[in-house]
Design a protein around this motif. Structure first.
Motif, PDB file in Angstrom:
ATOM      1  N   ASP A   1       0.858  -1.180   0.000  1.00  0.00           N
ATOM      2  CA  ASP A   1       0.000   0.000   0.000  1.00  0.00           C
ATOM      3  C   ASP A   1       0.892   1.227   0.000  1.00  0.00           C
ATOM      4  O   ASP A   1       1.946   1.250   0.644  1.00  0.00           O
ATOM      5  N   TYR A   2       0.476   2.254  -0.706  1.00  0.00           N
ATOM      6  CA  TYR A   2       1.276   3.467  -0.769  1.00  0.00           C
ATOM      7  C   TYR A   2       0.377   4.687  -0.725  1.00  0.00           C
ATOM      8  O   TYR A   2      -0.835   4.603  -0.895  1.00  0.00           O
ATOM      9  N   ASP A   3       1.004   5.817  -0.481  1.00  0.00           N
ATOM     10  CA  ASP A   3       0.309   7.103  -0.494  1.00  0.00           C
ATOM     11  C   ASP A   3       1.267   8.122  -1.093  1.00  0.00           C
ATOM     12  O   ASP A   3       2.442   7.830  -1.298  1.00  0.00           O
TER      13      ASP A   3
ATOM     14  N   ARG B   1       3.406   2.678   2.840  1.00  0.00           N
ATOM     15  CA  ARG B   1       2.839   2.922   4.164  1.00  0.00           C
ATOM     16  C   ARG B   1       3.291   1.902   5.211  1.00  0.00           C
ATOM     17  O   ARG B   1       3.256   2.185   6.404  1.00  0.00           O
TER      18      ARG B   1
END
Length: 162
Positions: A6-8, A45
């Motif tokens: 997951d990334y942001d 994340r």
């Protein structure tokens, strides 16, 4: 345990920089708004994933960086980005003062701001902000000819750039 990818998106110029009126005017003159696509880097994340990427072979790290991801943990607009924001504000305020005293045209202002933006982006992707760097060094600029005040390149007046 599987890795979680997951990334942001982490801002390169944080929101705190845009809260300073002088910095905001200079950034507007250069055409860099906080919400533009180019002001963000994708960061993971999950701390376990970030640690695994740092432990991975150089070819894996190069592939991640080539895909425009950074290999550090997403921090958002938290207090941990305060040092980065202060460094950027200080440099932008110096640019603003130089742009007035040296009567910079719009192209020169844009070049100075974009060079700072690219510098910050490269450091953000390389985990530079979290390595305990100090931001108190002088932020001198010079051209290839060595004239002070021209935004052509960052000089060795910043020992933490080496």
């Amino acid at each position: 345990m599987p890795l979680i990818y997951d990334y942001d998106f982490q801002s390169i110029f944080p929101l705190a920089v845009y809260k300073d009126d002088t910095c905001q005017r200079l950034l507007a003159r250069a055409g860099i708004a906080h919400n533009i696509k180019g002001n963000y880097v994708a960061l993971f994340r999950d701390p376990v994933t970030v640690a695994a990427l740092w432990a991975a072979p150089d070819t894996v790290k190069a592939a991640v960086l080539k895909s425009d991801f950074g290999i550090l943990l997403f921090e958002g607009e938290s207090d941990s980005t305060r040092d980065k924001a202060e460094f950027i504000k200080k440099t932008l305020l110096e640019h603003a003062a130089q742009s007035i005293s040296a009567n910079w045209d719009d192209r020169t202002v844009k070049m100075a701001v974009f060079k700072l933006h690219m510098f910050c982006k490269s450091r953000l992707r390389e985990n530079w902000w979290t390595k305990g760097a100090r931001f108190g060094a002088q932020t001198g600029l010079s051209s290839k000819s060595g004239r002070p005040g021209s935004p052509n390149r960052l000089t060795s007046a910043r020992p933490w750039m080496r």
